[in-house]
Design a protein around this motif. Structure first.
Motif, PDB file in Angstrom:
ATOM      1  N   MET A 277       0.695   9.218 -11.540  1.00  0.00           N
ATOM      2  CA  MET A 277      -0.606   9.232 -12.214  1.00  0.00           C
ATOM      3  C   MET A 277      -1.353  10.540 -11.985  1.00  0.00           C
ATOM      4  N   ASP A 278      -1.270  11.068 -10.759  1.00  0.00           N
ATOM      5  CA  ASP A 278      -2.003  12.293 -10.444  1.00  0.00           C
ATOM      6  C   ASP A 278      -1.141  13.543 -10.525  1.00  0.00           C
ATOM      7  N   GLY A 279       0.183  13.381 -10.535  1.00  0.00           N
ATOM      8  CA  GLY A 279       1.077  14.517 -10.741  1.00  0.00           C
ATOM      9  C   GLY A 279       1.287  15.423  -9.538  1.00  0.00           C
ATOM     10  N   PHE A 280       1.072  14.914  -8.337  1.00  0.00           N
ATOM     11  CA  PHE A 280       1.288  15.731  -7.146  1.00  0.00           C
ATOM     12  C   PHE A 280       2.787  15.879  -6.881  1.00  0.00           C
ATOM     13  N   SER A 281       3.154  16.986  -6.229  1.00  0.00           N
ATOM     14  CA  SER A 281       4.554  17.220  -5.879  1.00  0.00           C
ATOM     15  C   SER A 281       4.918  16.362  -4.669  1.00  0.00           C
ATOM     16  N   TYR A 282       6.225  16.254  -4.421  1.00  0.00           N
ATOM     17  CA  TYR A 282       6.688  15.486  -3.270  1.00  0.00           C
ATOM     18  C   TYR A 282       6.107  16.056  -1.968  1.00  0.00           C
ATOM     19  N   GLN A 283       6.105  17.386  -1.864  1.00  0.00           N
ATOM     20  CA  GLN A 283       5.597  18.034  -0.651  1.00  0.00           C
ATOM     21  C   GLN A 283       4.107  17.745  -0.469  1.00  0.00           C
ATOM     22  N   GLU A 284       3.333  17.819  -1.537  1.00  0.00           N
ATOM     23  CA  GLU A 284       1.900  17.539  -1.435  1.00  0.00           C
ATOM     24  C   GLU A 284       1.652  16.097  -1.005  1.00  0.00           C
TER      25      GLU A 284
ATOM     26  N   ASN B  77      11.558  12.825   2.368  1.00  0.00           N
ATOM     27  CA  ASN B  77      12.524  11.752   2.120  1.00  0.00           C
ATOM     28  C   ASN B  77      11.843  10.395   2.033  1.00  0.00           C
ATOM     29  N   GLU B  78      10.847  10.155   2.896  1.00  0.00           N
ATOM     30  CA  GLU B  78      10.103   8.899   2.833  1.00  0.00           C
ATOM     31  C   GLU B  78       9.339   8.783   1.514  1.00  0.00           C
ATOM     32  N   VAL B  79       8.801   9.905   1.036  1.00  0.00           N
ATOM     33  CA  VAL B  79       8.109   9.907  -0.250  1.00  0.00           C
ATOM     34  C   VAL B  79       9.080   9.492  -1.351  1.00  0.00           C
ATOM     35  N   LYS B  80      10.249  10.108  -1.363  1.00  0.00           N
ATOM     36  CA  LYS B  80      11.239   9.817  -2.407  1.00  0.00           C
ATOM     37  C   LYS B  80      11.715   8.371  -2.351  1.00  0.00           C
ATOM     38  N   VAL B  81      11.977   7.885  -1.154  1.00  0.00           N
ATOM     39  CA  VAL B  81      12.441   6.503  -0.994  1.00  0.00           C
ATOM     40  C   VAL B  81      11.359   5.523  -1.432  1.00  0.00           C
ATOM     41  N   ASN B  82      10.112   5.756  -0.969  1.00  0.00           N
ATOM     42  CA  ASN B  82       9.017   4.860  -1.341  1.00  0.00           C
ATOM     43  C   ASN B  82       8.743   4.892  -2.836  1.00  0.00           C
ATOM     44  N   LEU B  83       8.840   6.078  -3.441  1.00  0.00           N
ATOM     45  CA  LEU B  83       8.630   6.189  -4.883  1.00  0.00           C
ATOM     46  C   LEU B  83       9.717   5.439  -5.649  1.00  0.00           C
ATOM     47  N   HIS B  84      10.965   5.606  -5.217  1.00  0.00           N
ATOM     48  CA  HIS B  84      12.073   4.897  -5.871  1.00  0.00           C
ATOM     49  C   HIS B  84      11.879   3.386  -5.772  1.00  0.00           C
ATOM     50  N   ARG B  85      11.545   2.912  -4.585  1.00  0.00           N
ATOM     51  CA  ARG B  85      11.357   1.475  -4.392  1.00  0.00           C
ATOM     52  C   ARG B  85      10.155   0.950  -5.172  1.00  0.00           C
ATOM     53  N   ALA B  86       9.096   1.729  -5.236  1.00  0.00           N
ATOM     54  CA  ALA B  86       7.910   1.316  -5.996  1.00  0.00           C
ATOM     55  C   ALA B  86       8.247   1.193  -7.476  1.00  0.00           C
ATOM     56  N   ARG B  87       8.915   2.196  -8.021  1.00  0.00           N
ATOM     57  CA  ARG B  87       9.286   2.149  -9.439  1.00  0.00           C
ATOM     58  C   ARG B  87      10.229   0.986  -9.709  1.00  0.00           C
TER      59      ARG B  87
ATOM     60  N   GLU C 289       0.802  -1.224   0.000  1.00  0.00           N
ATOM     61  CA  GLU C 289       0.000   0.000   0.000  1.00  0.00           C
ATOM     62  C   GLU C 289       0.837   1.277   0.000  1.00  0.00           C
ATOM     63  N   LYS C 290       1.889   1.341   0.836  1.00  0.00           N
ATOM     64  CA  LYS C 290       2.663   2.582   0.926  1.00  0.00           C
ATOM     65  C   LYS C 290       3.355   2.906  -0.391  1.00  0.00           C
ATOM     66  N   PHE C 291       3.792   1.889  -1.123  1.00  0.00           N
ATOM     67  CA  PHE C 291       4.413   2.120  -2.426  1.00  0.00           C
ATOM     68  C   PHE C 291       3.357   2.481  -3.468  1.00  0.00           C
ATOM     69  N   ARG C 292       2.238   1.762  -3.441  1.00  0.00           N
ATOM     70  CA  ARG C 292       1.181   1.973  -4.431  1.00  0.00           C
ATOM     71  C   ARG C 292       0.617   3.392  -4.336  1.00  0.00           C
ATOM     72  N   LEU C 293       0.378   3.861  -3.120  1.00  0.00           N
ATOM     73  CA  LEU C 293      -0.170   5.202  -2.953  1.00  0.00           C
ATOM     74  C   LEU C 293       0.786   6.266  -3.480  1.00  0.00           C
ATOM     75  N   VAL C 294       2.060   6.138  -3.150  1.00  0.00           N
ATOM     76  CA  VAL C 294       3.036   7.145  -3.561  1.00  0.00           C
ATOM     77  C   VAL C 294       3.187   7.169  -5.081  1.00  0.00           C
ATOM     78  N   ILE C 295       3.268   6.013  -5.709  1.00  0.00           N
ATOM     79  CA  ILE C 295       3.447   5.986  -7.164  1.00  0.00           C
ATOM     80  C   ILE C 295       2.195   6.497  -7.881  1.00  0.00           C
ATOM     81  N   GLN C 296       1.024   6.215  -7.342  1.00  0.00           N
ATOM     82  CA  GLN C 296      -0.201   6.714  -7.956  1.00  0.00           C
ATOM     83  C   GLN C 296      -0.308   8.235  -7.825  1.00  0.00           C
ATOM     84  N   LEU C 297      -0.012   8.744  -6.640  1.00  0.00           N
ATOM     85  CA  LEU C 297      -0.115  10.183  -6.427  1.00  0.00           C
ATOM     86  C   LEU C 297       0.910  10.960  -7.245  1.00  0.00           C
ATOM     87  N   ARG C 298       2.106  10.420  -7.375  1.00  0.00           N
ATOM     88  CA  ARG C 298       3.157  11.135  -8.097  1.00  0.00           C
ATOM     89  C   ARG C 298       3.053  10.940  -9.614  1.00  0.00           C
TER      90      ARG C 298
END
Length: 162
Positions: A119-126, A136-146, A108-117
């Protein structure tokens, strides 16, 4: 509310059911309305609304032991780029289905971050504000998800594993 469609799409991605997503969106908007006095204190009202929607959706999932339906045709259907060549169009659609299936198979934590970034185009801060985590957690989770999606697609196409 200008964010109503975003809230609905977010709830739909979490729940996989259009009716439940509509209910959650309505509940979220009602909660926002009841707490409208709090809006002046917030830096990002949209992120606050998304967090409310996320929490309500997760509560629904936990309460019913809800499982996300694999209903990608409704939520994420993408038109084929090359309509002249049916073979190429079919390959592109197949690839997109595999990508979406790989994303839905993520934790879930990876799926949410990759979808928000992605697919939906939200910024890291958002995203950090919505999920109540650090950038940093957003960036790490996004990297791992990808990375996980890339590995799964590589296994499918290189070795035929699914």
């Amino acid at each position: 509310m200008p964010v109503q469609q975003k809230l609905f799409r977010f709830a739909f991605r979490l729940l996989g059911n259009e009716d439940d997503a509509k209910d959650i969106t309505q509940d979220a908007l009602m909660k926002v309305w009841r707490q409208q006095g709090k809006m002046n204190e917030l830096e990002n009202v949209e992120a606050w609304c998304m967090r409310i929607t996320r929490n309500l959706s997760l509560d629904k999932i936990k309460a019913r032991k809800y499982r996300v339906a694999d209903d990608l045709e409704k939520a994420l259907e993408l038109p084929a780029v090359d309509t002249q060549n049916p073979h190429v169009a079919t390959e592109q659609q197949d690839m997109m289905k595999r990508v979406h299936a790989a994303i839905h198979a993520l934790p879930e934590k990876f799926r949410l971050v990759i979808q928000l970034r992605d697919m939906d185009g939200f910024s890291y801060q958002e995203i950090a504000d919505m999920l109540d985590i650090t950038i940093n957690e957003v960036k790490v989770n996004l990297h791992r998800a990808r990375q996980k999606v890339r590995e799964q697609l590589k296994n499918v196409y290189a070795y035929g594993l699914q």
